[in-house]
Design a protein around this motif. Structure first.
Motif, PDB file in Angstrom:
ATOM      1  N   SER A   1     -10.104 -65.505  53.539  1.00 54.50           N
ATOM      2  CA  SER A   1      -8.786 -65.417  53.524  1.00 54.50           C
ATOM      3  C   SER A   1      -8.274 -64.829  52.768  1.00 54.50           C
ATOM      4  O   SER A   1      -7.304 -64.212  51.719  1.00 54.50           O
ATOM      5  CB  SER A   1      -8.460 -66.341  54.307  1.00 54.50           C
ATOM      6  OG  SER A   1      -9.067 -66.633  55.810  1.00 54.50           O
TER       7      SER A   1
ATOM      8  N   ALA B   1      -5.757 -62.173  51.429  1.00 58.01           N
ATOM      9  CA  ALA B   1      -4.428 -63.246  50.517  1.00 58.01           C
ATOM     10  C   ALA B   1      -3.607 -62.011  49.494  1.00 58.01           C
ATOM     11  O   ALA B   1      -2.747 -61.623  49.186  1.00 58.01           O
ATOM     12  CB  ALA B   1      -4.404 -64.362  50.544  1.00 58.01           C
TER      13      ALA B   1
ATOM     14  N   LEU C   1      -4.231 -68.040  43.455  1.00 56.48           N
ATOM     15  CA  LEU C   1      -2.656 -68.147  44.666  1.00 56.48           C
ATOM     16  C   LEU C   1      -2.014 -69.228  44.643  1.00 56.48           C
ATOM     17  O   LEU C   1      -1.317 -69.245  44.862  1.00 56.48           O
ATOM     18  CB  LEU C   1      -3.732 -68.391  45.206  1.00 56.48           C
ATOM     19  CG  LEU C   1      -4.644 -66.613  46.282  1.00 56.48           C
ATOM     20  CD1 LEU C   1      -5.401 -67.334  47.373  1.00 56.48           C
ATOM     21  CD2 LEU C   1      -3.638 -65.838  47.294  1.00 56.48           C
TER      22      LEU C   1
ATOM     23  N   THR D   1       3.816 -65.344  48.546  1.00 54.65           N
ATOM     24  CA  THR D   1       2.674 -65.993  48.825  1.00 54.65           C
ATOM     25  C   THR D   1       2.450 -67.455  49.935  1.00 54.65           C
ATOM     26  O   THR D   1       1.419 -67.606  49.931  1.00 54.65           O
ATOM     27  CB  THR D   1       1.984 -66.555  47.092  1.00 54.65           C
ATOM     28  OG1 THR D   1       2.810 -65.308  46.153  1.00 54.65           O
ATOM     29  CG2 THR D   1       0.908 -66.975  46.851  1.00 54.65           C
TER      30      THR D   1
ATOM     31  N   LEU E   1       1.022 -66.482  52.846  1.00 57.07           N
ATOM     32  CA  LEU E   1       0.458 -66.043  53.245  1.00 57.07           C
ATOM     33  C   LEU E   1      -0.767 -67.873  53.308  1.00 57.07           C
ATOM     34  O   LEU E   1      -2.244 -67.819  53.257  1.00 57.07           O
ATOM     35  CB  LEU E   1      -0.406 -65.245  52.129  1.00 57.07           C
ATOM     36  CG  LEU E   1       0.057 -64.283  52.704  1.00 57.07           C
ATOM     37  CD1 LEU E   1      -0.188 -63.400  50.302  1.00 57.07           C
ATOM     38  CD2 LEU E   1      -0.628 -63.091  53.439  1.00 57.07           C
TER      39      LEU E   1
ATOM     40  N   PRO F   1      -2.947 -68.651  56.778  1.00 56.40           N
ATOM     41  CA  PRO F   1      -3.849 -68.028  55.992  1.00 56.40           C
ATOM     42  C   PRO F   1      -4.201 -66.655  57.066  1.00 56.40           C
ATOM     43  O   PRO F   1      -4.870 -66.322  58.079  1.00 56.40           O
ATOM     44  CB  PRO F   1      -5.208 -68.725  55.345  1.00 56.40           C
ATOM     45  CG  PRO F   1      -4.697 -70.044  55.699  1.00 56.40           C
ATOM     46  CD  PRO F   1      -3.825 -70.159  56.242  1.00 56.40           C
TER      47      PRO F   1
END
Length: 185
Positions: free
Chosen positions: A11, A15, A72, A85, A88, A92
């Motif tokens: 994930s 992402a 992230l 972001t 996500l 995820p």
């Protein structure tokens, strides 16, 4: 949102790939391969005055994933990348394909770092020699209040190579909110 929830390895990679694609569609991508991405990231890190290499990202999958998770968090804090972001992080991404092609987490993190950098500054990669030459231009509107030194320090934190708390709320450490006290070093 200040800290991303725990994410599975795949994930994190998916992402970052999705965010990179979105940023590259808007800004292009200066790096044509992982070697150029590494060169661009290292040129930025050199702006902080510390001889640092990010090559370990390509060799250490576990640490590259940790750096990806920190990236992230940074992307979720940055006003320009937050809209890409946060969805996500809340949901995820998962593989919906029967065959999964494994990609190096380190390569994905390097390319995502370049894409994020290009959202902040203009990056020009000159390919006159085998090594090439990287130059940064502070011409984008997003660079107001953000210098190459601040970006270099942010990248050092993402890569786990510094803990100086930032002054600019757009460059907060992963997991740090605007009103939070800086984490102990």
């Amino acid at each position: 949102m200040t800290t991303s929830p725990p994410m599975a390895r795949r994930s994190v990679v998916l992402a970052l790939q999705e965010i990179t694609e979105d940023l590259a569609a808007e800004h292009g991508l200066a790096a044509e391969n992982d070697e150029e991405a590494l060169q661009i990231v290292e040129a930025l890190l050199a702006q902080a005055g510390t001889p640092t290499s990010a090559a370990w990202l390509l060799d250490d999958e576990a640490q590259a994933l940790d750096a990806g998770r920190r990236l992230l968090d940074v992307l979720a804090q940055d006003p320009r990348t937050r809209p890409l972001t946060e969805p996500l992080l809340l949901e995820p991404p998962v593989d919906d394909q029967l065959a999964v092609v494994e990609v190096s987490a380190g390569m994905v993190v390097l390319v995502a770092l370049v894409a994020f950098l290009q959202a902040k500054v203009s990056v020009k990669m000159e390919r006159k020699t085998s090594k090439g030459k990287v130059s940064f231009e502070l011409t984008k509107e997003a660079t107001k209040g953000v210098t190459l030194m601040q970006l270099a320090e942010l990248y050092q934190r993402v890569l786990g190579q510094g803990a100086t708390p930032p002054a600019d709320p757009g460059t907060l450490a992963p997991g740090q909110g605007p009103a939070d006290t800086p984490p102990a070093a």
